[in-house]
Design an enzyme around this catalytic site. Sequence first.
Site, PDB file in Angstrom:
ATOM      1  N   HIS A  72       0.759  -1.234   0.067  1.00 20.68           N
ATOM      2  CA  HIS A  72      -0.105  -0.055  -0.114  1.00 20.68           C
ATOM      3  C   HIS A  72       0.871   1.416  -0.107  1.00 20.68           C
ATOM      4  CE1 HIS A  72      -3.731   2.171   1.839  1.00 20.68           C
ATOM      5  NE2 HIS A  72      -2.858   3.108   1.597  1.00 20.68           N
ATOM      6  N   HIS A 120       1.503   5.348  -2.414  1.00 19.96           N
ATOM      7  CA  HIS A 120       1.098   6.385  -3.118  1.00 19.96           C
ATOM      8  C   HIS A 120       2.149   7.006  -3.801  1.00 19.96           C
ATOM      9  CE1 HIS A 120      -3.091   6.437  -1.152  1.00 19.96           C
ATOM     10  NE2 HIS A 120      -2.345   5.919  -0.181  1.00 19.96           N
ATOM     11  N   HIS A 172      -9.327   2.210   1.136  1.00 18.25           N
ATOM     12  CA  HIS A 172      -9.192   3.097   2.317  1.00 18.25           C
ATOM     13  C   HIS A 172     -10.191   3.184   3.276  1.00 18.25           C
ATOM     14  CE1 HIS A 172      -5.895   4.208  -0.274  1.00 18.25           C
ATOM     15  NE2 HIS A 172      -5.189   4.898   1.005  1.00 18.25           N
ATOM     16  N   GLU A 176     -10.201   5.793   8.045  1.00 20.64           N
ATOM     17  CA  GLU A 176      -8.928   6.562   8.617  1.00 20.64           C
ATOM     18  C   GLU A 176      -9.249   7.855   9.321  1.00 20.64           C
ATOM     19  OE1 GLU A 176      -6.462   7.456   5.371  1.00 20.64           O
ATOM     20  OE2 GLU A 176      -4.716   7.758   6.541  1.00 20.64           O
TER      21      GLU A 176
HETATM   22 ZN    ZN Z   1      -3.116   5.294   1.538  1.00 23.91          ZN
END
Ligand code: ZN
Length: 446
Positions: free
Chosen positions: A89, A91, A241, A244
């Site tokens: 995971h 970005h 996601h 969070e």
């Molecule tokens: Zn993330």
Amino acid sequence: MAGGAATAGLRQALAAAGPDLWLRDARAPAALLPSASAALLAPADAEGLVRLDLRISHGRVAALAPLGTAPAGPSLDGGQLWPGLVDGHTHLDKGQIWPRSPNLGGDFPGALSAAAADRARWTEAGIEARFAFGLRCAEAHGSVALRTHLETPASWRVFRRLREAWSGRIALQASSIAPLEDFDGEQGRALADLVAAEGGALGMVTRLAGDAADPLPADFQPRLDAFFALAEARGLDLDLHVDESGETGARALREIAATALRRRFPHRIQCGHCCSLALQPEAHVRETLRLCAEAGLAVIVLPMCNLYLQDRNPGRTPRWRGVTLVHEMQAAGIPVSVASDNTRDPFLAYGDLDMVEVYREATRILHLDHPVAAWPRAATATPAAIMRLPEAGLLREGAPADLILFRARSWSEWLSRPQSDRIILRAGRLLEAAPPDWRELDGIEG
Ligand SMILES: [Zn+2]
């Protein structure tokens, strides 16, 4: 002899070695050995480590053998031996923008707005430069596979090029990321089609807020079902996601698990974050974990990002660590991975795509020690399985000899230093790669 000289000697011996060699006197976490191999080796010690020799032939692991089997070959002198790391995971299209778009409040809303404003500056060449920078960091630290979330059409075009260019170096996968409501109607179908065309996982973000007693928004469940239907129609895994935040009303995890069960969703589901679960009522936690286990859902924890963003308020010391209930999940039979998440962007000011750092910090933040037990799988075999990479994540006969050699022997040694002197073998050959210089990023995208 100082450790540095010993490491240099081992590097020299490995550089001089041919396609067939033995690595002598290694210690491997038993959790990273297939059970059939572990049975043939010495029993694990009190720390869960197994002494062994390992033979490499033509780029693959040819044999795992009891200590003392190897007739000759470079010695690890009792140091740990791991398979290549798997970062499930990240970005990479957003990475490295911190210097121009810092999030000086350090909190989640500030990260969202700084990242959204920065997106106007993205160019395809700039995304590619930052993305490739991240891959070079990951490779230099010993990762062999990586999944990134992607935000823009240009990000997907860059991904397609870099997946090809990096084939054989890093197995690259992608997932979409967008708020659940962005999957309404034609827009949602187009994004799902793009994900399917690139062999990605379908990803979205849940943003529930409020208190545990609040009802869910009326449009949440229909949208969640429509999202699942997009994946079912295209045979896609999910990578989400989820929850969070520290809001007890952020309880999408249970609804996702229940929806997967009701629809008999046949593909993989990986849920990231799940922070708010740690603050929810005990009965809700128990029910959520039961449903997640029954649905076969996997959780990926982003401990550095969670510790950084959650419970941050100016002038007030954070009172919780921001991470989810990994020990309870493991006890319930839910696979748990750890991963980098953001690197040097408004969601996390730091990071270098180093899964050794992630695992070390995860150990400290989440108490993945005493015993370490099977937790090394969270950075290797578990994400490899979720990513459908059967050859990665274990020290297994027949697998590519993608290995990391450490000077550290015990867990105390391994977790006490950043292991910057680790030696990386790819297909049995010494990898000569260092993390790139940050100055290379100067001036990208203006
Ligand atoms: Zn993330």
